[in-house]
Design an enzyme around this catalytic site. Structure first.
Site, PDB file in Angstrom:
ATOM      1  N   HIS A  19       0.856  -1.197   0.000  1.00  0.00           N
ATOM      2  CA  HIS A  19       0.000   0.000   0.000  1.00  0.00           C
ATOM      3  C   HIS A  19       0.884   1.236   0.000  1.00  0.00           C
ATOM      4  CE1 HIS A  19      -4.007   1.918   0.934  1.00  0.00           C
ATOM      5  NE2 HIS A  19      -3.151   2.930   1.099  1.00  0.00           N
ATOM      6  N   HIS A  21       1.604   4.847  -2.721  1.00  0.00           N
ATOM      7  CA  HIS A  21       1.237   5.596  -3.928  1.00  0.00           C
ATOM      8  C   HIS A  21       2.516   6.128  -4.566  1.00  0.00           C
ATOM      9  CE1 HIS A  21      -3.122   5.714  -2.874  1.00  0.00           C
ATOM     10  NE2 HIS A  21      -2.623   5.606  -1.643  1.00  0.00           N
ATOM     11  N   HIS A 198      -9.400   1.188  -0.542  1.00  0.00           N
ATOM     12  CA  HIS A 198      -9.248   1.930   0.704  1.00  0.00           C
ATOM     13  C   HIS A 198     -10.625   1.920   1.379  1.00  0.00           C
ATOM     14  CE1 HIS A 198      -5.800   3.440  -1.492  1.00  0.00           C
ATOM     15  NE2 HIS A 198      -5.450   4.286  -0.535  1.00  0.00           N
ATOM     16  N   GLU A 201     -10.759   4.094   6.540  1.00  0.00           N
ATOM     17  CA  GLU A 201      -9.695   5.051   6.846  1.00  0.00           C
ATOM     18  C   GLU A 201     -10.290   6.337   7.395  1.00  0.00           C
ATOM     19  OE1 GLU A 201      -5.991   7.341   4.568  1.00  0.00           O
ATOM     20  OE2 GLU A 201      -7.648   6.516   3.393  1.00  0.00           O
ATOM     21  N   ASP A 281       2.053   6.919   1.998  1.00  0.00           N
ATOM     22  CA  ASP A 281       2.656   8.063   1.309  1.00  0.00           C
ATOM     23  C   ASP A 281       3.882   8.526   2.093  1.00  0.00           C
ATOM     24  OD1 ASP A 281       0.347   8.804  -0.728  1.00  0.00           O
ATOM     25  OD2 ASP A 281      -0.607   8.396   1.187  1.00  0.00           O
TER      26      ASP A 281
END
Length: 340
Positions: A19, A21, A198, A201, A281
């Site tokens: 996971h 990006h 996702h 979250e 990220d």
């Protein structure tokens, strides 16, 4: 282990990250390069600080889109993949299943076919230079609605490339409920692609239920609100539904947890759920994968043996073939035992 020894040892253990990006692995140096290229002036320290000054999920998404806006041509992705390669090497990651989000670039006028040619070239380059495998999941994006998501999937299938394995549902969870995207997940899974979402979250456990029951998502990204629903946790444990957990990201967005010590990752693991550690990220949240393992050790009381299981989970939850998973897990055990 002391911190330096911990990082040195865990870097040597092969890991998968599921996971992350790709645009958010970009370095600050690359951001400065793109800004100068686009605007003809330097990106100041004050502007950099402002870019990373968000305090919630929607603020982060706005910053993410701002970085995407700095791209002026497809070749700019070369910077992203070079930064990705260096990130993977720094953290001992041998297999990565990453998200890319084309919507903003398509709206800017980029050619998706040219993007895919660039992605395929860079994926091959990383494999040739390092032996690391990178596979990509295209974000159909809940932010822009179902029609855009279906258009994205159609674009993906009309322009396949080596390394593309399926779709992910990301973006602002409150603006695009999981239940709205069942049709595009059905299309993807029926066509033999992988599909992940996702969920949980920024919304409650019902979002996770919908991702599982309506979308039939093969993995859940984040999923932290599952801790509010005992039946959901038991269901996910019983069915070994993989969770791609990114603790620092969740603390940063402050929706359900305010500190690493209260993060439900520990509760999920103890429940027997198939949990993996990820960064989401890294640039935006200031934590790389080795940092997340260190945090699990120091803030969540994970033992070395438990962290080894989390590493094994990263391969078990991947979309590698069964033989590839078995080989990867054997490599983990071999590297682990080399310390003894």
């Amino acid at each position: 282990m002391e911190k330096a020894e911990f990082y040195s040892f865990y870097k040597r253990i092969p890991k998968a990250e599921l996971h992350i990006h790709i645009e958010a692995v970009i370095s600050k140096d690359s951001i400065r390069t793109l800004y100068l290229k686009k605007n003809g002036t330097a990106f100041s320290d004050a502007e950099m600080e402002k870019l990373f000054s968000y305090s919630d999920l929607n603020g982060f998404i706005a910053a993410f889109l701002q970085v995407q806006d700095l791209f002026t041509e497809v070749s700019d992705f070369d910077l992203v993949f070079e930064d990705l390669k260096n990130y993977l090497l720094r953290n001992g990651i041998v297999h990565c299943e990453a998200f890319f989000a084309p919507s903003a670039f398509i709206k800017k006028g980029f050619s998706y076919r040219e993007m895919t040619e660039n992605f395929a070239k860079n994926i091959r380059k990383i494999k040739e230079e390092t032996g690391i495998t990178v596979w990509l999941l295209g974000d159909v994006s809940r932010t822009f609605g179902l029609e855009n998501a279906e258009n994205n999937f159609k674009m993906f299938t009309e322009n396949p490339f080596d390394g593309f394995i399926g779709i992910g549902l990301g973006g602002a969870e409150s603006k695009g409920p999981s239940k709205d995207f069942g049709p595009v997940f059905e299309q993807a899974l029926s066509a033999g692609y992988h599909a992940v979402a996702h969920a949980g979250e920024d919304e409650g456990p019902e979002s996770i239920w919908d991702a599982i029951k309506i979308c039939h998502a093969q993995r859940i990204g984040h999923g932290i609100s599952a801790v509010q629903d005992e039946k959901l946790m038991d269901f996910c444990a019983e069915n070994q539904i993989p969770f791609e957990v990114a603790p620092t990201s969740n603390v940063f967005t402050k929706k359900y947890v305010k500190s690493l010590s209260e993060h439900p990752f520990r509760a999920f693991f103890d429940r027997g759920m198939l949990v993996t550690l990820n960064t989401d990220d890294p640039l935006f949240f200031g934590a790389e994968l080795l940092d997340e393992y260190w945090n699990a050790c120091t803030q969540m009381n994970f033992t070395d043996e438990e962290l080894k299981q989390v590493i094994l989970n990263s391969f078990k939850a991947s979309f590698l073939s069964e033989s590839e998973k078995s080989a990867a897990c054997s490599a983990v055990e071999e590297a682990w035992n080399a310390r003894k």
